[in-house]
Design an enzyme around this catalytic site. Structure first.
Site, PDB file in Angstrom:
ATOM      1  N   PRO A   1       0.773  -1.256   0.000  1.00 53.78           N
ATOM      2  CG  PRO A   1      -0.017  -0.969   2.171  1.00 53.78           C
ATOM      3  CD  PRO A   1       0.713  -1.943   1.282  1.00 53.78           C
ATOM      4  CB  CYS A   2       3.093   2.789  -2.480  1.00 54.16           C
ATOM      5  SG  CYS A   2       2.211   2.405  -3.999  1.00 54.16           S
TER       6      CYS A   2
END
Length: 159
Positions: free
Chosen positions: A125-126
């Protein structure tokens, strides 16, 4: 090497994998071009678990992913991507937080570069990394998509 397409509420997603696991997840209409190498074979059945988990995420029933991953990157990038996976759904962190988390507080810019190079968007989850001031920063899928994903998760950020 395999690929599949997934239709999400936020646009079409292209997923690739090898024998070890998912190697990329890209929003097709994002800033980063989603390209399937010619040697890859379309095999949706290989991605049944990934498709199920993505459906659960978009329905609000899944908050993290449990898929085998096979992202290619430097040891530093791998550290950053592992740290990204510790950010809970609905929460955000700064680049400085990631740098401290991996034991290199001065590497804030390098963390930003590694975050931007993350090939497995959403699952790693950047999009949960924002500026220290709470404002949105770059995202390969574009800032509008980043905002939609964070709103979907109920995260706080400054538009």
């Amino acid at each position: 090497m395999f690929y599949s397409r997934f239709s999400s509420p936020f646009g079409e997603i292209l997923i690739t994998a090898n024998e070890q696991g998912v190697s990329s997840l890209t929003f097709v209409n994002g800033k980063k071009k989603a390209i399937v190498p010619e040697s890859y074979v379309e095999r949706p059945e290989v991605f049944s678990e990934a498709h199920q988990q993505l459906n659960e995420y978009f329905c609000g029933k899944r908050f993290s992913f449990s898929l085998p991953l096979a992202a290619q990157g430097t040891p530093f990038q791998q550290k950053v991507w592992q740290a990204l996976q510790t950010i809970p759904c609905g929460q955000t962190r700064s680049y400085a937080w990631i740098a401290k988390e991996i034991g290199n507080a001065k590497a804030v810019r390098a963390v930003g570069t590694a975050n931007g190079a993350n090939p497995i968007a959403l699952i790693v989850p950047c999009h949960r990394v924002i500026g220290a001031d709470g404002k949105l920063t770059g995202y390969a899928g574009g800032l509008a998509l980043k905002a939609k994903l964070l709103m979907h998760e109920g995260a706080n950020f400054k538009p």
